[in-house]
Design an enzyme around this catalytic site. Sequence first.
Site, PDB file in Angstrom:
ATOM      1  N   ASN A  38      -7.384   2.322   9.753  1.00 51.76           N
ATOM      2  CA  ASN A  38      -6.396   2.154  10.481  1.00 51.76           C
ATOM      3  C   ASN A  38      -6.611   2.266  11.487  1.00 51.76           C
ATOM      4  O   ASN A  38      -6.824   2.656  12.624  1.00 51.76           O
ATOM      5  CB  ASN A  38      -5.847   2.900   9.662  1.00 51.76           C
ATOM      6  CG  ASN A  38      -5.153   3.928   8.645  1.00 51.76           C
ATOM      7  OD1 ASN A  38      -5.539   2.868   8.177  1.00 51.76           O
ATOM      8  ND2 ASN A  38      -4.535   4.607   8.352  1.00 51.76           N
ATOM      9  N   GLU A  60      -7.671   8.558   5.977  1.00 48.02           N
ATOM     10  CA  GLU A  60      -7.983   9.913   7.101  1.00 48.02           C
ATOM     11  C   GLU A  60      -8.398  10.487   7.078  1.00 48.02           C
ATOM     12  O   GLU A  60      -7.361  12.086   7.590  1.00 48.02           O
ATOM     13  CB  GLU A  60      -6.838   8.932   8.631  1.00 48.02           C
ATOM     14  CG  GLU A  60      -6.335   7.463   8.201  1.00 48.02           C
ATOM     15  CD  GLU A  60      -4.874   7.947   9.209  1.00 48.02           C
ATOM     16  OE1 GLU A  60      -4.644   8.697   9.558  1.00 48.02           O
ATOM     17  OE2 GLU A  60      -4.671   6.985  10.623  1.00 48.02           O
ATOM     18  N   GLU A  68      -3.512  -0.012   8.258  1.00 49.20           N
ATOM     19  CA  GLU A  68      -2.502   0.438   9.230  1.00 49.20           C
ATOM     20  C   GLU A  68      -3.411  -0.415  10.359  1.00 49.20           C
ATOM     21  O   GLU A  68      -3.772   0.159  10.886  1.00 49.20           O
ATOM     22  CB  GLU A  68      -2.536   1.747   9.450  1.00 49.20           C
ATOM     23  CG  GLU A  68      -1.740   2.934   7.280  1.00 49.20           C
ATOM     24  CD  GLU A  68      -1.962   4.266   8.033  1.00 49.20           C
ATOM     25  OE1 GLU A  68      -1.773   4.375   9.158  1.00 49.20           O
ATOM     26  OE2 GLU A  68      -1.967   4.956   7.278  1.00 49.20           O
ATOM     27  N   TYR A  81      -4.813   2.051  15.903  1.00 45.77           N
ATOM     28  CA  TYR A  81      -3.459   1.952  16.837  1.00 45.77           C
ATOM     29  C   TYR A  81      -3.559   1.619  17.953  1.00 45.77           C
ATOM     30  O   TYR A  81      -2.893   0.818  18.428  1.00 45.77           O
ATOM     31  CB  TYR A  81      -2.688   2.813  16.428  1.00 45.77           C
ATOM     32  CG  TYR A  81      -1.967   2.801  15.199  1.00 45.77           C
ATOM     33  CD1 TYR A  81      -0.753   2.448  14.785  1.00 45.77           C
ATOM     34  CD2 TYR A  81      -2.533   3.743  13.902  1.00 45.77           C
ATOM     35  CE1 TYR A  81       0.080   2.560  13.332  1.00 45.77           C
ATOM     36  CE2 TYR A  81      -2.097   3.584  12.536  1.00 45.77           C
ATOM     37  CZ  TYR A  81      -0.886   3.446  12.078  1.00 45.77           C
ATOM     38  OH  TYR A  81      -0.226   3.283  10.811  1.00 45.77           O
ATOM     39  N   HIS A 139      -2.569  11.091   0.869  1.00 42.86           N
ATOM     40  CA  HIS A 139      -1.633  10.838   2.069  1.00 42.86           C
ATOM     41  C   HIS A 139      -1.240  12.169   3.153  1.00 42.86           C
ATOM     42  O   HIS A 139      -0.185  11.999   2.615  1.00 42.86           O
ATOM     43  CB  HIS A 139      -1.230   9.873   1.764  1.00 42.86           C
ATOM     44  CG  HIS A 139      -1.080   8.792   3.435  1.00 42.86           C
ATOM     45  ND1 HIS A 139      -1.324   7.646   3.754  1.00 42.86           N
ATOM     46  CD2 HIS A 139      -0.610   9.935   4.738  1.00 42.86           C
ATOM     47  CE1 HIS A 139      -0.791   7.330   4.877  1.00 42.86           C
ATOM     48  NE2 HIS A 139      -0.645   8.388   5.935  1.00 42.86           N
ATOM     49  N   ARG A 156       0.673  -1.511   0.094  1.00 42.48           N
ATOM     50  CA  ARG A 156      -0.140  -0.031  -0.079  1.00 42.48           C
ATOM     51  C   ARG A 156       0.682   1.216  -0.387  1.00 42.48           C
ATOM     52  O   ARG A 156       1.236   1.680   1.432  1.00 42.48           O
ATOM     53  CB  ARG A 156      -1.239  -0.501   1.538  1.00 42.48           C
ATOM     54  CG  ARG A 156      -1.768   0.997   1.336  1.00 42.48           C
ATOM     55  CD  ARG A 156      -3.105   0.905   2.552  1.00 42.48           C
ATOM     56  NE  ARG A 156      -3.719   2.520   2.511  1.00 42.48           N
ATOM     57  CZ  ARG A 156      -2.939   3.321   3.638  1.00 42.48           C
ATOM     58  NH1 ARG A 156      -2.782   3.287   4.416  1.00 42.48           N
ATOM     59  NH2 ARG A 156      -3.521   4.779   3.312  1.00 42.48           N
TER      60      ARG A 156
HETATM   61  C1  FCB Z   1      -2.135   7.407  10.280  1.00 42.81           C
HETATM   62  C2  FCB Z   1      -1.171   7.854   8.927  1.00 42.81           C
HETATM   63  C3  FCB Z   1       0.440   7.615   8.680  1.00 42.81           C
HETATM   64  C4  FCB Z   1       1.179   7.125  10.423  1.00 42.81           C
HETATM   65  C5  FCB Z   1       0.642   6.387  11.361  1.00 42.81           C
HETATM   66  C6  FCB Z   1       1.100   5.963  12.756  1.00 42.81           C
HETATM   67  O1  FCB Z   1      -2.603   7.852  11.270  1.00 42.81           O
HETATM   68  O2  FCB Z   1      -2.148   7.418   8.111  1.00 42.81           O
HETATM   69  O3  FCB Z   1       1.073   7.942   8.058  1.00 42.81           O
HETATM   70  O4  FCB Z   1       1.990   8.832  10.476  1.00 42.81           O
HETATM   71  O5  FCB Z   1      -0.394   7.469  11.462  1.00 42.81           O
END
Ligand code: FCB
Length: 450
Positions: free
Chosen positions: A291, A165, A344, A293, A120, A76
């Site tokens: 995405n 995002e 992500e 985290y 992006h 990607r």
């Molecule tokens: C996301 C972004 C990516 C990177 C990660 C840690 O929000 O899409 O570019 O910065 O966080």
Amino acid sequence: MAYTFPSNFLWGAATASYQIEGAWNEDGKGESIWDRFSHTPGKVTNGDTGDVACDHYHRYLDDIAIMRQLGLKAYRFSVSWPRVVPAGRGIINPRGLDFYDRLVDALLAANIEPFLTLYHWDLPQALQDQGGWENRDAGHAFADYAALMVKRLGDRVTYWTTFNEPGVIAFDGNLSGEHAPGNQDARITFQVAHNLMVAHGLAVQAIRAANPSLLVGIVLNEWGADPASNDPADIAAANVAWERSETHFLDPIFKGHYPLAVHDIVGNDMPKIRDGDMALISQKLDYLGINFYSRNLIAATGTIDPVPGSEYTDMGWEVCAPALRRLLNRLHKEYRLPPIYITENGAAFPDEVSPDGCVHDERRLDYLKNHFIQTRLAMQDGVDVRGYFVWSLFDNFEWGHGFTKRFGIVRVDYETQQRIIKDSGRWYSQVIAANSVEGYYEQGLEPPRS
Ligand code: FCB
């Protein structure tokens, strides 16, 4: 135990143009808002810029050799709009287009599926000078750029993501001002948020008009909102938090209207919405990228941060893999979604190169392992997840943090541009080869079933 994935599961890794390419002013590329922002003193830690970054623009063949070594099935990446259309509209830069052409051909030659993102975050500065995303016209320029890319690459690239995002674009770029273009204005923020949705809709139309056989999607960042306990007051607070912070883009795209609580969020800063906008925004998509985290943990008394006893990454984000399973189940339950890709997921830790020349990043390896397992469990629960892109293939320019945060499964030495596959990367290549993750899932972490 072994958690085995479906045979066609798309294992990949992700990057973004500004974070890795470098060559910021080469071969006719135009300036982007991130060039401008990072060149402005005080905006990025240590004054770091993406001028060179991982020098991927020049090293892409070596980088694809690394992807091949890892056995990636998909990659990607994003296209730098000002590299191909320097002023955002009008004159096209053939050398920029040639770069992505060569990149895609080299990926296909290595048997790696290209998974392309059109935006992006590196808006052409020339468009920012005309109001950027606050100006609805930017959406038409974006749709033209999307059509241009499809005409050039649509014979070889199947997966087309409009935006990465939109929430971060709107809020970090225009409310906190921590990202380019660095505005701090709620009125602009909500107009940008809406205009991004319109631009998404226009681009979906343009992509399909140029080539109806392609797969089109969008990537949203979702943290979810876990209640701190089973106390009804905590659950109610978590539901409010969910609606306020997680549904602002999901609802318009998949339900055709803004969240019912939108007025609580935007107050008097309601954006201008035209007749027909919601139908444009809610066109059918072929996939949704998520995405993920970390999570928000919500009590009636507010967000719990830090969470006692939890592990945190170098970003200050809590590690909580079971929250991914809960999030996927909630999305599946509350929306009628197309197939999902985890576009992500990954973690920043302060890695070191050991005397043996390796990077022993067990914490990243564990992070990925636990999130893979939770995804597999969500799939067993009935959520249709088709692929997974680790963030990130390389250590790279982490926006306002510059080069201080390392997310890669491949280390980059920014002085020498040497790459070292970290232990997490070696382990990932075994996962891909086996299509299976060895691990165990602690029962104590079992998500509450609703
Ligand atoms: C996301 C972004 C990516 C990177 C990660 C840690 O929000 O899409 O570019 O910065 O966080």
